[in-house]
Design a protein around this motif. Structure first.
Motif, PDB file in Angstrom:
ATOM      1  N   LEU A 495       0.567  -1.031   0.124  1.00  0.00           N
ATOM      2  CA  LEU A 495       0.144   0.127  -0.106  1.00  0.00           C
ATOM      3  C   LEU A 495       0.750   1.494  -0.252  1.00  0.00           C
ATOM      4  O   LEU A 495       1.934   1.245   0.790  1.00  0.00           O
ATOM      5  N   THR A 496       1.440   2.393  -0.952  1.00  0.00           N
ATOM      6  CA  THR A 496       0.973   3.321  -0.838  1.00  0.00           C
ATOM      7  C   THR A 496      -0.047   4.838  -1.326  1.00  0.00           C
ATOM      8  O   THR A 496      -0.684   4.096  -1.245  1.00  0.00           O
ATOM      9  N   GLY A 497       1.097   5.527  -1.531  1.00  0.00           N
ATOM     10  CA  GLY A 497       0.462   7.182  -0.886  1.00  0.00           C
ATOM     11  C   GLY A 497      -0.325   7.230   0.701  1.00  0.00           C
ATOM     12  O   GLY A 497      -0.252   6.473   1.289  1.00  0.00           O
ATOM     13  N   GLY A 498      -0.537   8.532   0.185  1.00  0.00           N
ATOM     14  CA  GLY A 498      -0.553   9.061   1.923  1.00  0.00           C
ATOM     15  C   GLY A 498      -1.895   8.313   2.280  1.00  0.00           C
ATOM     16  O   GLY A 498      -1.889   8.302   3.575  1.00  0.00           O
ATOM     17  N   ALA A 500      -2.585   5.263   2.926  1.00  0.00           N
ATOM     18  CA  ALA A 500      -2.248   4.147   2.464  1.00  0.00           C
ATOM     19  C   ALA A 500      -1.880   4.463   4.663  1.00  0.00           C
ATOM     20  O   ALA A 500      -1.212   3.029   5.851  1.00  0.00           O
ATOM     21  N   LEU A 501      -1.388   5.564   5.388  1.00  0.00           N
ATOM     22  CA  LEU A 501      -0.883   5.724   7.040  1.00  0.00           C
ATOM     23  C   LEU A 501      -2.705   5.736   7.167  1.00  0.00           C
ATOM     24  O   LEU A 501      -2.396   5.429   8.293  1.00  0.00           O
ATOM     25  N   THR A 502      -3.481   5.851   6.585  1.00  0.00           N
ATOM     26  CA  THR A 502      -4.645   5.740   7.555  1.00  0.00           C
ATOM     27  C   THR A 502      -4.913   4.068   8.649  1.00  0.00           C
ATOM     28  O   THR A 502      -3.968   2.608   7.734  1.00  0.00           O
ATOM     29  N   ASN A 503      -5.188   4.234  10.097  1.00  0.00           N
ATOM     30  CA  ASN A 503      -5.257   3.233  10.742  1.00  0.00           C
ATOM     31  C   ASN A 503      -6.113   2.162  10.674  1.00  0.00           C
ATOM     32  O   ASN A 503      -7.352   2.764  10.403  1.00  0.00           O
ATOM     33  N   GLY A 504      -5.981   1.418  10.407  1.00  0.00           N
ATOM     34  CA  GLY A 504      -6.587  -0.121  10.257  1.00  0.00           C
ATOM     35  C   GLY A 504      -6.827  -0.643   8.645  1.00  0.00           C
ATOM     36  O   GLY A 504      -7.379  -1.601   8.872  1.00  0.00           O
ATOM     37  N   LEU A 505      -6.116  -0.068   7.635  1.00  0.00           N
ATOM     38  CA  LEU A 505      -7.004  -0.031   6.493  1.00  0.00           C
ATOM     39  C   LEU A 505      -5.959  -1.160   6.691  1.00  0.00           C
ATOM     40  O   LEU A 505      -6.967  -2.245   5.445  1.00  0.00           O
ATOM     41  N   VAL A 506      -4.924  -1.707   6.810  1.00  0.00           N
ATOM     42  CA  VAL A 506      -3.772  -2.506   5.936  1.00  0.00           C
ATOM     43  C   VAL A 506      -4.742  -4.079   6.510  1.00  0.00           C
ATOM     44  O   VAL A 506      -4.957  -4.644   6.356  1.00  0.00           O
ATOM     45  N   ALA A 507      -5.163  -4.044   8.387  1.00  0.00           N
ATOM     46  CA  ALA A 507      -6.204  -5.666   8.824  1.00  0.00           C
ATOM     47  C   ALA A 507      -7.815  -5.710   7.839  1.00  0.00           C
ATOM     48  O   ALA A 507      -7.872  -6.211   7.201  1.00  0.00           O
ATOM     49  N   ALA A 508      -8.180  -4.439   7.551  1.00  0.00           N
ATOM     50  CA  ALA A 508      -8.893  -4.172   6.725  1.00  0.00           C
ATOM     51  C   ALA A 508      -8.978  -4.684   5.068  1.00  0.00           C
ATOM     52  O   ALA A 508      -9.553  -5.398   4.262  1.00  0.00           O
ATOM     53  N   VAL A 509      -7.469  -4.354   4.594  1.00  0.00           N
ATOM     54  CA  VAL A 509      -7.256  -4.805   3.041  1.00  0.00           C
ATOM     55  C   VAL A 509      -7.153  -6.314   3.197  1.00  0.00           C
ATOM     56  O   VAL A 509      -7.850  -7.074   1.978  1.00  0.00           O
ATOM     57  N   GLU A 510      -6.581  -7.010   4.108  1.00  0.00           N
ATOM     58  CA  GLU A 510      -6.102  -8.161   3.826  1.00  0.00           C
ATOM     59  C   GLU A 510      -7.238  -9.221   4.317  1.00  0.00           C
ATOM     60  O   GLU A 510      -8.083 -10.565   3.278  1.00  0.00           O
ATOM     61  N   GLU A 511      -8.999  -8.647   5.424  1.00  0.00           N
ATOM     62  CA  GLU A 511      -9.766  -9.155   5.919  1.00  0.00           C
ATOM     63  C   GLU A 511     -10.823  -9.767   4.406  1.00  0.00           C
ATOM     64  O   GLU A 511     -11.450 -10.475   3.723  1.00  0.00           O
ATOM     65  N   ARG A 512     -10.509  -8.352   3.825  1.00  0.00           N
ATOM     66  CA  ARG A 512     -11.798  -7.904   2.313  1.00  0.00           C
ATOM     67  C   ARG A 512     -10.720  -8.659   0.665  1.00  0.00           C
ATOM     68  O   ARG A 512     -12.158  -9.202   0.582  1.00  0.00           O
ATOM     69  N   ILE A 523      -5.953 -20.229  -2.754  1.00  0.00           N
ATOM     70  CA  ILE A 523      -5.305 -19.377  -2.189  1.00  0.00           C
ATOM     71  C   ILE A 523      -6.254 -19.348  -1.167  1.00  0.00           C
ATOM     72  O   ILE A 523      -7.090 -18.455  -0.797  1.00  0.00           O
ATOM     73  N   ASP A 524      -5.517 -19.341   0.138  1.00  0.00           N
ATOM     74  CA  ASP A 524      -6.215 -19.501   1.584  1.00  0.00           C
ATOM     75  C   ASP A 524      -5.165 -17.664   2.501  1.00  0.00           C
ATOM     76  O   ASP A 524      -5.614 -17.555   3.918  1.00  0.00           O
ATOM     77  N   THR A 525      -3.992 -17.583   2.047  1.00  0.00           N
ATOM     78  CA  THR A 525      -3.589 -16.431   2.866  1.00  0.00           C
ATOM     79  C   THR A 525      -3.155 -15.383   2.165  1.00  0.00           C
ATOM     80  O   THR A 525      -3.194 -14.699   0.740  1.00  0.00           O
ATOM     81  N   VAL A 526      -3.922 -13.935   2.875  1.00  0.00           N
ATOM     82  CA  VAL A 526      -3.419 -12.412   2.147  1.00  0.00           C
ATOM     83  C   VAL A 526      -2.341 -11.743   2.953  1.00  0.00           C
ATOM     84  O   VAL A 526      -2.976 -12.031   4.217  1.00  0.00           O
ATOM     85  N   GLU A 527      -1.491 -10.871   2.436  1.00  0.00           N
ATOM     86  CA  GLU A 527      -0.738 -10.377   3.645  1.00  0.00           C
ATOM     87  C   GLU A 527      -0.463  -8.670   3.421  1.00  0.00           C
ATOM     88  O   GLU A 527      -0.008  -8.743   1.786  1.00  0.00           O
ATOM     89  N   VAL A 528      -0.269  -7.762   4.143  1.00  0.00           N
ATOM     90  CA  VAL A 528      -0.283  -6.447   3.571  1.00  0.00           C
ATOM     91  C   VAL A 528       1.209  -6.115   3.863  1.00  0.00           C
ATOM     92  O   VAL A 528       1.190  -6.575   5.426  1.00  0.00           O
ATOM     93  N   LEU A 529       2.342  -5.953   3.043  1.00  0.00           N
ATOM     94  CA  LEU A 529       3.805  -6.071   2.894  1.00  0.00           C
ATOM     95  C   LEU A 529       3.770  -5.055   4.237  1.00  0.00           C
ATOM     96  O   LEU A 529       3.574  -3.743   4.368  1.00  0.00           O
ATOM     97  N   GLN A 530       4.734  -4.517   5.586  1.00  0.00           N
ATOM     98  CA  GLN A 530       4.680  -3.556   6.517  1.00  0.00           C
ATOM     99  C   GLN A 530       5.640  -2.520   5.641  1.00  0.00           C
ATOM    100  O   GLN A 530       6.260  -3.468   5.215  1.00  0.00           O
ATOM    101  N   SER A 531       5.060  -1.428   5.597  1.00  0.00           N
ATOM    102  CA  SER A 531       5.748   0.094   5.013  1.00  0.00           C
ATOM    103  C   SER A 531       6.747   0.094   5.685  1.00  0.00           C
ATOM    104  O   SER A 531       7.545   0.025   6.800  1.00  0.00           O
ATOM    105  N   ARG A 532       8.079   0.122   4.755  1.00  0.00           N
ATOM    106  CA  ARG A 532       9.805   0.268   5.892  1.00  0.00           C
ATOM    107  C   ARG A 532      10.024   1.971   5.617  1.00  0.00           C
ATOM    108  O   ARG A 532      11.176   1.686   5.874  1.00  0.00           O
ATOM    109  N   THR A 533       9.382   2.448   4.902  1.00  0.00           N
ATOM    110  CA  THR A 533       9.697   3.819   4.710  1.00  0.00           C
ATOM    111  C   THR A 533       7.622   4.415   4.522  1.00  0.00           C
ATOM    112  O   THR A 533       7.525   4.021   4.276  1.00  0.00           O
TER     113      THR A 533
END
Length: 591
Positions: A495-498, A500-512, A523-533
């Motif tokens: 996730l990139t762009g401003g 992407a800083l929204t709290n809770g967005l990562v978990a929501a993307v993975e679930e949905r 396919i049974d696994t979805v993961e959003v990578l932790q932002s390094r920058t």
């Protein structure tokens, strides 16, 4: 090559990055800076010009009609109730029971450390030239040494300036342009809108390019202190959004090489740069910008063109949805908030969204300070209790909540003969005709004849989709057609762009996204990578890394070649060393 393998990344960036300007233009903001810097400048991509036209237009834009139709309004309300059911909060027209559990309050010192600053109001821009430098212009300063004078004074003077002593500034760029009172004789122009050059009946191609030149020249001289007469010693790295067509990219290249006088330039894709900026080689890049959301899959350092998708919404739409939600719940103060005629109101809404909106279950309220901006007078402050703050960002998954502004389709007949930028056609030699203008367009100073067929054309109809974010990500990855890469990409969503800083967005993307995958897919696994920058700047950072590592290769276009020969005939194997570049990028990220 041996030097690159032995030298420290910081040493290479310092030595090679000091004369590389990385430019990542967006619809709402431009990120620009030297490759040797850690972070770029992030400046609103707009210019306000002084006008004597009566009656004046506050804003020149494609937007002709911002009214929401009855059907759209009903769809928006329906989307709200669907989201409310998921978040376990009352429906739109349902009052919370008096004995309900205590509401979760957004902390005034909340998760955002800048909240105290963000509660402060904006000030109106001083539109008059300083007495000490009123005779200077941007053109003068660009030919001489860069000006060391401070930015123009901000705020509201208690005394009305004497017209005989002070005169209006010819143009005002960046955030200052957004903070000009609507009563002042200025017209705001945004040269890029919804991921494309903002050409319309009211905003000609020539004026769009002139405004781009004005904004970028102002940044180079006033912010980066690179005068025009030294610009030939600098190279430009253009990190271009995938929404741009080749024709638009060629115009921007001409602007950089001819008008801004850079010695050379190179173009990199925004999605690909994001991957390198994070030290990755394979990912599904989801760039949620202010006005559009772009998706692109990258495999082993190379883009997969067929996976590219564009969604016509972004962070500003979430901000407008926040305003609509509060007005519907009657929590918004009785003030005139108008994001179309008063851009300063959009600045305020964006700050409220960034500070208070997040995705989480349960009722989410917060006590906030809302400001009213009227006719040059200082801002009024209104303390209020905002509600349903977790609903607007959920509009990413239910886009009918984000009712778009109604735009006419821009005139794009001259794009139809050109491929998308992802389909790497830079090695094709487009011969230049003797009657072709310097900017590859016919002379349109007298008007746009293609407007005769204006209503029937749309912008990239096959690429733009009106689906939610989860469905778009799923379709993007499944379109690769290979189970091995699909499994890898579903576990490598970036996730990139401003937004992407929204709290809770990562978990929501993975679930949905997991729920959006058809049951017949293994396919049974979805993961959003932790932002390094910082996800806002990751594409810019990737462009800086790619530019430094790619320096001297045949992908670069020299100014003289571009002016005299037109389109540069380069190699179609721009990323043939992608594995090596990837290893270098990882080294940069870890250093």
């Amino acid at each position: 090559m041996d030097y690159l393998k032995s030298a420290l990344p910081s040493q290479i960036m310092s030595e090679r990055g000091s004369n590389l300007v990385v430019i990542n233009p967006g619809s709402a903001n431009i990120r620009i800076g030297l490759a040797s810097q850690n972070n770029p400048l992030n400046i609103p991509h707009c210019v306000a010009r002084h006008t004597k036209q009566v009656p004046k237009r506050n804003v020149i834009d494609q937007m002709l009609n911002s009214q929401v139709t009855t059907v759209q309004h009903m769809e928006r309300e329906k989307s709200y109730d669907v989201i409310a059911s998921l978040l376990k909060i009352p429906f739109l027209d349902e009052e919370a029971p008096s004995n309900s559990f205590p509401r979760k309050m957004g902390r005034v010192d909340g998760h955002n450390p800048h909240i105290l600053r963000k509660d402060l109001p904006f000030t109106w821009t001083n539109v008059y030239e300083e007495a000490t430098n009123s005779s200077l212009s941007l053109e003068t300063s660009s030919k001489d040494e860069p000006s060391d004078s401070l930015d123009p004074k901000e705020g509201t003077d208690s005394k009305e300036p004497n017209a005989s002593e002070q005169k209006f500034r010819e143009f005002i760029c960046g955030e200052e342009a957004l903070r000009i009172s609507p009563t002042e004789p200025y017209c705001l122009c945004r040269p890029i809108r919804r991921g494309h050059l903002n050409i319309s009946q009211h905003y000609s191609m020539q004026q769009v390019l002139e405004d781009l030149h004005t904004i970028w020249e102002w940044i180079l001289v006033e912010k980066l202190h690179i005068p025009r007469n030294e610009r030939n010693m600098y190279s430009a790295i253009l990190v271009m959004p995938e929404t741009f067509d080749n024709r638009e990219i060629k115009e921007v290249l001409s602007l950089v090489l001819k008008e801004l006088c850079f010695g050379s330039a190179v173009v990199h894709q925004e999605g690909l740069a994001a991957v390198f900026g994070s030290g990755l080689s394979t990912a599904c890049v989801v760039n949620i910008g202010a006005q559009v959301t772009s998706l692109l899959c990258i495999e082993d350092g190379g883009a997969l063109p067929s996976t590219g998708k564009t969604l016509p919404f972004g962070g500003e739409d979430i901000s407008r949805s926040l305003l609509w939600t509060q007005r519907h719940h009657q929590t918004w103060p009785q003030i005139r908030t108008d994001v179309l005629t008063k851009p300063i109101d959009m600045l305020m809404l964006n700050q409220l969204k960034e500070t208070y909106c997040e995705i989480k279950d349960g009722e989410l309220d917060a006590v906030a300070v809302v400001h009213s901006y009227e006719d040059r007078v200082p801002a009024g402050s209104h303390k209020t209790r905002l509600t349903a703050l977790n609903v607007p960002p959920m509009g990413l998954f239910y886009p009918m909540l984000l009712v778009p502004d109604v735009y006419p389709p821009p005139p794009r007949t001259w794009f139809h003969d050109y491929e998308d930028m992802l389909e790497d056609t830079w090695h094709i030699d487009f011969s230049r005709k003797s009657d072709m203008s310097d900017t590859f367009y016919p002379n349109v100073n007298g008007g746009l004849p293609m407007w005769e067929s204006y209503p029937v054309f749309s912008t990239k109809p096959k690429k733009e989709e009106k689906v939610g974010l989860a469905e778009a990500i799923t379709n993007c990855i499944l379109s690769t057609g290979r189970i091995d890469i699909q499994r890898k990409l579903f576990c490598s969503i970036q996730l990139t762009g401003g937004v992407a800083l929204t709290n809770g967005l990562v978990a929501a993307v993975e679930e949905r996204v997991l729920h959006a995958i058809p049951p017949n897919e293994a396919i049974d696994t979805v993961e959003v990578l932790q932002s390094r920058t910082n996800p806002t700047f990751v594409s810019w950072k990737g462009g800086a890394i790619l530019g430094v590592l790619d320096l001297g290769r045949d992908a670069w276009i020299n100014r003289e070649d571009w002016i005299h020969n037109g389109v540069h005939v380069g190699s179609n194997k721009k990323y043939k060393d992608s594995y090596y570049l990837q290893a270098q990028a990882m080294c940069y990220m870890n250093s």
